[in-house]
Scaffold this motif. Structure first.
Motif, PDB file in Angstrom:
ATOM      1  N   ILE A   2       7.845  -7.479   5.851  1.00  0.00           N
ATOM      2  CA  ILE A   2       7.908  -6.790   4.556  1.00  0.00           C
ATOM      3  C   ILE A   2       6.500  -6.459   4.067  1.00  0.00           C
ATOM      4  O   ILE A   2       6.246  -5.365   3.557  1.00  0.00           O
ATOM      5  CB  ILE A   2       8.686  -7.636   3.526  1.00  0.00           C
ATOM      6  CG1 ILE A   2      10.174  -7.605   3.884  1.00  0.00           C
ATOM      7  CG2 ILE A   2       8.462  -7.128   2.108  1.00  0.00           C
ATOM      8  CD1 ILE A   2      11.032  -8.526   3.062  1.00  0.00           C
ATOM      9  N   LYS A   3       5.550  -7.373   4.256  1.00  0.00           N
ATOM     10  CA  LYS A   3       4.167  -7.094   3.852  1.00  0.00           C
ATOM     11  C   LYS A   3       3.569  -5.967   4.682  1.00  0.00           C
ATOM     12  O   LYS A   3       2.856  -5.112   4.158  1.00  0.00           O
ATOM     13  CB  LYS A   3       3.316  -8.354   3.990  1.00  0.00           C
ATOM     14  CG  LYS A   3       3.598  -9.382   2.924  1.00  0.00           C
ATOM     15  CD  LYS A   3       2.737 -10.610   3.098  1.00  0.00           C
ATOM     16  CE  LYS A   3       3.116 -11.665   2.072  1.00  0.00           C
ATOM     17  NZ  LYS A   3       2.350 -12.901   2.252  1.00  0.00           N
ATOM     18  N   ILE A   4       3.866  -5.943   5.979  1.00  0.00           N
ATOM     19  CA  ILE A   4       3.336  -4.885   6.846  1.00  0.00           C
ATOM     20  C   ILE A   4       3.906  -3.531   6.441  1.00  0.00           C
ATOM     21  O   ILE A   4       3.174  -2.538   6.322  1.00  0.00           O
ATOM     22  CB  ILE A   4       3.637  -5.197   8.328  1.00  0.00           C
ATOM     23  CG1 ILE A   4       2.802  -6.381   8.792  1.00  0.00           C
ATOM     24  CG2 ILE A   4       3.384  -3.985   9.210  1.00  0.00           C
ATOM     25  CD1 ILE A   4       3.185  -6.905  10.155  1.00  0.00           C
ATOM     26  N   VAL A   5       5.209  -3.464   6.221  1.00  0.00           N
ATOM     27  CA  VAL A   5       5.840  -2.200   5.827  1.00  0.00           C
ATOM     28  C   VAL A   5       5.320  -1.747   4.470  1.00  0.00           C
ATOM     29  O   VAL A   5       5.051  -0.561   4.263  1.00  0.00           O
ATOM     30  CB  VAL A   5       7.383  -2.353   5.819  1.00  0.00           C
ATOM     31  CG1 VAL A   5       8.051  -1.160   5.165  1.00  0.00           C
ATOM     32  CG2 VAL A   5       7.902  -2.552   7.226  1.00  0.00           C
ATOM     33  N   LEU A  27       1.743  -0.292   4.878  1.00  0.00           N
ATOM     34  CA  LEU A  27       1.681   0.986   5.591  1.00  0.00           C
ATOM     35  C   LEU A  27       2.239   2.141   4.758  1.00  0.00           C
ATOM     36  O   LEU A  27       1.916   3.295   5.012  1.00  0.00           O
ATOM     37  CB  LEU A  27       2.448   0.901   6.913  1.00  0.00           C
ATOM     38  CG  LEU A  27       1.856  -0.030   7.968  1.00  0.00           C
ATOM     39  CD1 LEU A  27       2.764  -0.075   9.185  1.00  0.00           C
ATOM     40  CD2 LEU A  27       0.467   0.417   8.356  1.00  0.00           C
ATOM     41  N   SER A  28       3.047   1.838   3.795  1.00  0.00           N
ATOM     42  CA  SER A  28       3.671   2.870   2.974  1.00  0.00           C
ATOM     43  C   SER A  28       2.789   3.185   1.777  1.00  0.00           C
ATOM     44  O   SER A  28       2.177   2.305   1.178  1.00  0.00           O
ATOM     45  CB  SER A  28       5.042   2.385   2.503  1.00  0.00           C
ATOM     46  OG  SER A  28       5.588   3.310   1.606  1.00  0.00           O
ATOM     47  N   SER A  29       2.708   4.467   1.428  1.00  0.00           N
ATOM     48  CA  SER A  29       1.929   4.849   0.248  1.00  0.00           C
ATOM     49  C   SER A  29       2.734   4.621  -1.034  1.00  0.00           C
ATOM     50  O   SER A  29       2.174   4.543  -2.110  1.00  0.00           O
ATOM     51  CB  SER A  29       1.511   6.317   0.351  1.00  0.00           C
ATOM     52  OG  SER A  29       2.663   7.138   0.453  1.00  0.00           O
ATOM     53  N   VAL A  30       4.038   4.507  -0.883  1.00  0.00           N
ATOM     54  CA  VAL A  30       4.903   4.239  -2.036  1.00  0.00           C
ATOM     55  C   VAL A  30       5.133   2.731  -2.112  1.00  0.00           C
ATOM     56  O   VAL A  30       5.485   2.098  -1.116  1.00  0.00           O
ATOM     57  CB  VAL A  30       6.256   4.973  -1.873  1.00  0.00           C
ATOM     58  CG1 VAL A  30       7.173   4.664  -3.049  1.00  0.00           C
ATOM     59  CG2 VAL A  30       6.046   6.458  -1.708  1.00  0.00           C
ATOM     60  N   PRO A  31       4.919   2.112  -3.263  1.00  0.00           N
ATOM     61  CA  PRO A  31       5.146   0.665  -3.360  1.00  0.00           C
ATOM     62  C   PRO A  31       6.622   0.313  -3.136  1.00  0.00           C
ATOM     63  O   PRO A  31       7.501   0.943  -3.707  1.00  0.00           O
ATOM     64  CB  PRO A  31       4.703   0.314  -4.778  1.00  0.00           C
ATOM     65  CG  PRO A  31       4.588   1.590  -5.507  1.00  0.00           C
ATOM     66  CD  PRO A  31       4.461   2.697  -4.509  1.00  0.00           C
TER      67      PRO A  31
END
Length: 124
Positions: free
Chosen positions: A73-76, A79-83
């Protein structure tokens, strides 16, 4: 329905594991019984061994699942620009792992019941 499948598969796995282990250690069991150990105590000792292994495996697997899911979950999220407001669902992890533990115990008990017949064969 998934829970029943999970219980049946883990039960079958545990049963096959117990039967395979008993067949491999048949000579050791015969020696222990020849030295005077009572059959009832031997059943209890083997059942406790498998119960301890199942509980330790359950705790280890559950802790690994929590750590891996938190890390993913922390990695995803990074990597995502949206929180992303994800959190691991510990209740579902506990429920599914409890089904696996129930299946393991039922498989171990079936294996021990089979084990009684194997001990009788040793003395024949």
């Amino acid at each position: 329905s998934w829970s029943i499948i999970l219980i049946v598969v883990s039960s079958l796995f545990a049963f096959l594991l117990v039967v395979n282990n008993i067949r491999r250690t048949r000579n050791d069991i015969a020696i222990i019984l020849a030295l005077g150990m009572k059959r009832r105590f031997l059943y209890i000792a083997i059942l406790m061994e498998y119960a301890i292994l199942a509980i330790l495996g359950y705790l280890f697997g559950l802790s690994i699942a929590i750590m891996v899911s938190s890390a993913l979950i922390k990695i995803v999220s990074s990597l995502s620009s949206v929180p992303i407001g994800l959190e691991p669902n510990y209740q579902i992890m506990f429920i599914w792992s409890s089904f696996i533990l129930l299946g393991l115990f039922s498989g171990y008990i079936l294996g021990i019941l089979f084990f009684r017949k194997e001990i009788k064969k040793i003395f024949e």
